[in-house]
Design a protein around this motif. Structure first.
Motif, PDB file in Angstrom:
ATOM      1  N   LEU A 119      35.121   1.549  -0.614  1.00 44.95           N
ATOM      2  CA  LEU A 119      35.680   2.266   0.534  1.00 44.95           C
ATOM      3  C   LEU A 119      34.800   3.441   0.956  1.00 44.95           C
ATOM      4  O   LEU A 119      34.691   3.742   2.148  1.00 44.95           O
ATOM      5  CB  LEU A 119      37.098   2.743   0.220  1.00 44.95           C
ATOM      6  CG  LEU A 119      38.140   1.647  -0.015  1.00 44.95           C
ATOM      7  CD1 LEU A 119      39.511   2.262  -0.262  1.00 44.95           C
ATOM      8  CD2 LEU A 119      38.189   0.683   1.157  1.00 44.95           C
ATOM      9  N   ASP A 120      34.174   4.097  -0.002  1.00 42.50           N
ATOM     10  CA  ASP A 120      33.256   5.193   0.327  1.00 42.50           C
ATOM     11  C   ASP A 120      32.057   4.671   1.111  1.00 42.50           C
ATOM     12  O   ASP A 120      31.597   5.315   2.072  1.00 42.50           O
ATOM     13  CB  ASP A 120      32.779   5.878  -0.953  1.00 42.50           C
ATOM     14  CG  ASP A 120      33.903   6.596  -1.679  1.00 42.50           C
ATOM     15  OD1 ASP A 120      34.854   7.042  -1.013  1.00 42.50           O
ATOM     16  OD2 ASP A 120      33.836   6.702  -2.925  1.00 42.50           O
ATOM     17  N   ILE A 121      31.564   3.510   0.702  1.00 37.60           N
ATOM     18  CA  ILE A 121      30.434   2.905   1.417  1.00 37.60           C
ATOM     19  C   ILE A 121      30.847   2.556   2.843  1.00 37.60           C
ATOM     20  O   ILE A 121      30.123   2.851   3.809  1.00 37.60           O
ATOM     21  CB  ILE A 121      29.952   1.638   0.673  1.00 37.60           C
ATOM     22  CG1 ILE A 121      29.347   2.015  -0.679  1.00 37.60           C
ATOM     23  CG2 ILE A 121      28.940   0.862   1.522  1.00 37.60           C
ATOM     24  CD1 ILE A 121      29.089   0.835  -1.597  1.00 37.60           C
ATOM     25  N   ILE A 122      32.008   1.951   2.991  1.00 39.37           N
ATOM     26  CA  ILE A 122      32.489   1.563   4.318  1.00 39.37           C
ATOM     27  C   ILE A 122      32.672   2.792   5.207  1.00 39.37           C
ATOM     28  O   ILE A 122      32.260   2.795   6.374  1.00 39.37           O
ATOM     29  CB  ILE A 122      33.810   0.772   4.190  1.00 39.37           C
ATOM     30  CG1 ILE A 122      33.575  -0.572   3.489  1.00 39.37           C
ATOM     31  CG2 ILE A 122      34.426   0.533   5.579  1.00 39.37           C
ATOM     32  CD1 ILE A 122      34.848  -1.300   3.119  1.00 39.37           C
ATOM     33  N   LYS A 123      33.263   3.850   4.679  1.00 42.25           N
ATOM     34  CA  LYS A 123      33.471   5.072   5.461  1.00 42.25           C
ATOM     35  C   LYS A 123      32.146   5.653   5.941  1.00 42.25           C
ATOM     36  O   LYS A 123      32.041   6.150   7.070  1.00 42.25           O
ATOM     37  CB  LYS A 123      34.226   6.100   4.623  1.00 42.25           C
ATOM     38  CG  LYS A 123      35.686   5.750   4.375  1.00 42.25           C
ATOM     39  CD  LYS A 123      36.352   6.766   3.460  1.00 42.25           C
ATOM     40  CE  LYS A 123      37.794   6.379   3.159  1.00 42.25           C
ATOM     41  NZ  LYS A 123      38.430   7.325   2.200  1.00 42.25           N
ATOM     42  N   ARG A 124      31.137   5.592   5.091  1.00 47.55           N
ATOM     43  CA  ARG A 124      29.832   6.113   5.476  1.00 47.55           C
ATOM     44  C   ARG A 124      29.226   5.314   6.635  1.00 47.55           C
ATOM     45  O   ARG A 124      28.650   5.888   7.563  1.00 47.55           O
ATOM     46  CB  ARG A 124      28.892   6.095   4.265  1.00 47.55           C
ATOM     47  CG  ARG A 124      27.573   6.826   4.521  1.00 47.55           C
ATOM     48  CD  ARG A 124      26.799   7.045   3.255  1.00 47.55           C
ATOM     49  NE  ARG A 124      26.214   5.813   2.743  1.00 47.55           N
ATOM     50  CZ  ARG A 124      26.596   5.176   1.658  1.00 47.55           C
ATOM     51  NH1 ARG A 124      27.600   5.641   0.931  1.00 47.55           N
ATOM     52  NH2 ARG A 124      26.002   4.071   1.264  1.00 47.55           N
ATOM     53  N   LEU A 136      27.277  -4.635  -1.168  1.00 48.75           N
ATOM     54  CA  LEU A 136      27.781  -4.522   0.196  1.00 48.75           C
ATOM     55  C   LEU A 136      26.785  -3.871   1.153  1.00 48.75           C
ATOM     56  O   LEU A 136      26.614  -4.336   2.290  1.00 48.75           O
ATOM     57  CB  LEU A 136      29.098  -3.744   0.201  1.00 48.75           C
ATOM     58  CG  LEU A 136      29.765  -3.562   1.568  1.00 48.75           C
ATOM     59  CD1 LEU A 136      30.056  -4.899   2.223  1.00 48.75           C
ATOM     60  CD2 LEU A 136      31.045  -2.738   1.425  1.00 48.75           C
ATOM     61  N   GLU A 137      26.130  -2.810   0.728  1.00 51.11           N
ATOM     62  CA  GLU A 137      25.199  -2.120   1.616  1.00 51.11           C
ATOM     63  C   GLU A 137      24.071  -3.044   2.073  1.00 51.11           C
ATOM     64  O   GLU A 137      23.689  -3.033   3.248  1.00 51.11           O
ATOM     65  CB  GLU A 137      24.617  -0.885   0.916  1.00 51.11           C
ATOM     66  CG  GLU A 137      25.626   0.221   0.688  1.00 51.11           C
ATOM     67  CD  GLU A 137      25.015   1.412  -0.027  1.00 51.11           C
ATOM     68  OE1 GLU A 137      24.326   2.202   0.643  1.00 51.11           O
ATOM     69  OE2 GLU A 137      25.229   1.548  -1.245  1.00 51.11           O
ATOM     70  N   GLU A 138      23.552  -3.833   1.161  1.00 55.96           N
ATOM     71  CA  GLU A 138      22.460  -4.743   1.510  1.00 55.96           C
ATOM     72  C   GLU A 138      22.933  -5.775   2.532  1.00 55.96           C
ATOM     73  O   GLU A 138      22.195  -6.128   3.454  1.00 55.96           O
ATOM     74  CB  GLU A 138      21.946  -5.431   0.244  1.00 55.96           C
ATOM     75  CG  GLU A 138      20.601  -6.119   0.415  1.00 55.96           C
ATOM     76  CD  GLU A 138      19.996  -6.540  -0.901  1.00 55.96           C
ATOM     77  OE1 GLU A 138      18.805  -6.902  -0.911  1.00 55.96           O
ATOM     78  OE2 GLU A 138      20.696  -6.501  -1.942  1.00 55.96           O
ATOM     79  N   GLN A 139      24.177  -6.237   2.386  1.00 53.01           N
ATOM     80  CA  GLN A 139      24.714  -7.200   3.348  1.00 53.01           C
ATOM     81  C   GLN A 139      24.921  -6.541   4.714  1.00 53.01           C
ATOM     82  O   GLN A 139      24.530  -7.098   5.750  1.00 53.01           O
ATOM     83  CB  GLN A 139      26.030  -7.791   2.826  1.00 53.01           C
ATOM     84  CG  GLN A 139      26.779  -8.679   3.813  1.00 53.01           C
ATOM     85  CD  GLN A 139      26.077  -9.974   4.140  1.00 53.01           C
ATOM     86  OE1 GLN A 139      24.905  -9.970   4.531  1.00 53.01           O
ATOM     87  NE2 GLN A 139      26.785 -11.078   4.010  1.00 53.01           N
ATOM     88  N   LEU A 140      25.510  -5.357   4.738  1.00 53.63           N
ATOM     89  CA  LEU A 140      25.720  -4.669   6.010  1.00 53.63           C
ATOM     90  C   LEU A 140      24.400  -4.386   6.718  1.00 53.63           C
ATOM     91  O   LEU A 140      24.286  -4.534   7.945  1.00 53.63           O
ATOM     92  CB  LEU A 140      26.481  -3.365   5.783  1.00 53.63           C
ATOM     93  CG  LEU A 140      27.927  -3.491   5.282  1.00 53.63           C
ATOM     94  CD1 LEU A 140      28.519  -2.110   5.020  1.00 53.63           C
ATOM     95  CD2 LEU A 140      28.787  -4.278   6.258  1.00 53.63           C
ATOM     96  N   ASP A 141      23.401  -4.005   5.966  1.00 50.53           N
ATOM     97  CA  ASP A 141      22.089  -3.714   6.545  1.00 50.53           C
ATOM     98  C   ASP A 141      21.413  -4.958   7.105  1.00 50.53           C
ATOM     99  O   ASP A 141      20.523  -4.858   7.958  1.00 50.53           O
ATOM    100  CB  ASP A 141      21.176  -3.076   5.494  1.00 50.53           C
ATOM    101  CG  ASP A 141      21.571  -1.650   5.152  1.00 50.53           C
ATOM    102  OD1 ASP A 141      22.318  -1.039   5.941  1.00 50.53           O
ATOM    103  OD2 ASP A 141      21.146  -1.143   4.088  1.00 50.53           O
ATOM    104  N   SER A 142      21.816  -6.123   6.646  1.00 51.11           N
ATOM    105  CA  SER A 142      21.244  -7.364   7.170  1.00 51.11           C
ATOM    106  C   SER A 142      21.993  -7.869   8.396  1.00 51.11           C
ATOM    107  O   SER A 142      21.435  -8.611   9.208  1.00 51.11           O
ATOM    108  CB  SER A 142      21.236  -8.448   6.082  1.00 51.11           C
ATOM    109  OG  SER A 142      22.529  -8.990   5.851  1.00 51.11           O
TER     110      SER A 142
END
Length: 237
Positions: A44-49, A15-21
């Motif tokens: 959910l922790d990633i999304i909150k961050r 997910l983080e790699e997708q959000l960063d793109s």
């Protein structure tokens, strides 16, 4: 304004790699809608961050009824003129948003576009350089009922299409097939030949490139979607 809709479920790995793109391609007035379907990992922790760092992210708890209902819920929340669908495990190439918006601007009668994708493995190593070529993608209503090629990971559409596609019937095989066919019926869809997404395939994908369903199951799906399509088209004409 654009709305990017992501349906998440146990997506911590990619997910983080997708959000960063995605986020660097968005303007300050745009929105990234994330609907989570009850993740039990650290999604959910990633999304909150990310929410703490970016006001454009809007988080919702999804209906908990699977990927189709989760995407439908996310689309329902969207406010943008152009709606992009995004999988939680892909990577958008840097020119995706602008290339898509330029295409819409040049083709005001087109409601939906699908851009080409590079099929990659979990390490982003190329498996197939072109989804379009690999799947022999072409437009057409009847053609895609028989053998669907519409793919949400490369899909974007105008908000005016929402009234026709929503609600998404529960019995359709997949949300992207339904959305693509609704646009195709009125010849309002188009293909963007540029490869704008790294389409990641791994052991936990929510969808398959080539279905493993039996012939009879596929026939059942086609009958079901044909029925609800013509019902929707008739009553919305």
């Amino acid at each position: 304004m654009i709305s990017v809709c992501i349906a998440t479920y146990n997506g911590e790995k990619y997910l983080e790699e997708q959000l960063d793109s995605i986020l660097p391609q968005m303007d300050s007035c745009d929105e990234l809608i994330i609907s989570d379907d009850g993740s039990k990992d650290t999604t959910l922790d990633i999304i909150k961050r990310y929410i703490a760092q970016d006001h454009r992210i809007k988080f919702f708890r999804g209906p908990g009824k699977g990927v189709i209902a989760n995407f439908e819920f996310a689309i329902n929340q969207s406010q943008g003129e152009f709606i992009f669908l995004a999988d939680q495990d892909d990577v958008w190439l840097p020119e995706k948003v602008q290339t898509t918006l330029d295409f819409f601007a040049a083709q005001p009668k087109i409601d939906l576009v699908i851009s080409d994708l590079v099929i990659v493995n979990e390490h982003l190593e190329v498996i197939e350089p072109s989804y379009f070529e690999y799947r022999k993608v072409r437009l057409g209503f009847l053609h895609n009922i028989v053998k669907n090629k519409y793919i949400g990971a490369g899909m974007a559409f105008r908000s005016r299409l929402k009234t026709r596609i929503l609600p998404i019937p529960a019995k359709v095989p997949m949300h992207d097939m339904w959305i693509g066919l609704i646009a195709a019926y009125r010849n309002k869809s188009a293909l963007i030949p540029q490869k704008l997404t790294l389409y990641r395939r791994h052991s936990n994908n929510a969808s398959e490139i080539n279905t493993k369903a039996s012939f009879f199951q596929q026939l059942k799906w086609r009958c079901a979607i044909s029925y609800v399509l013509f019902k929707r088209i008739f009553f919305n004409s």
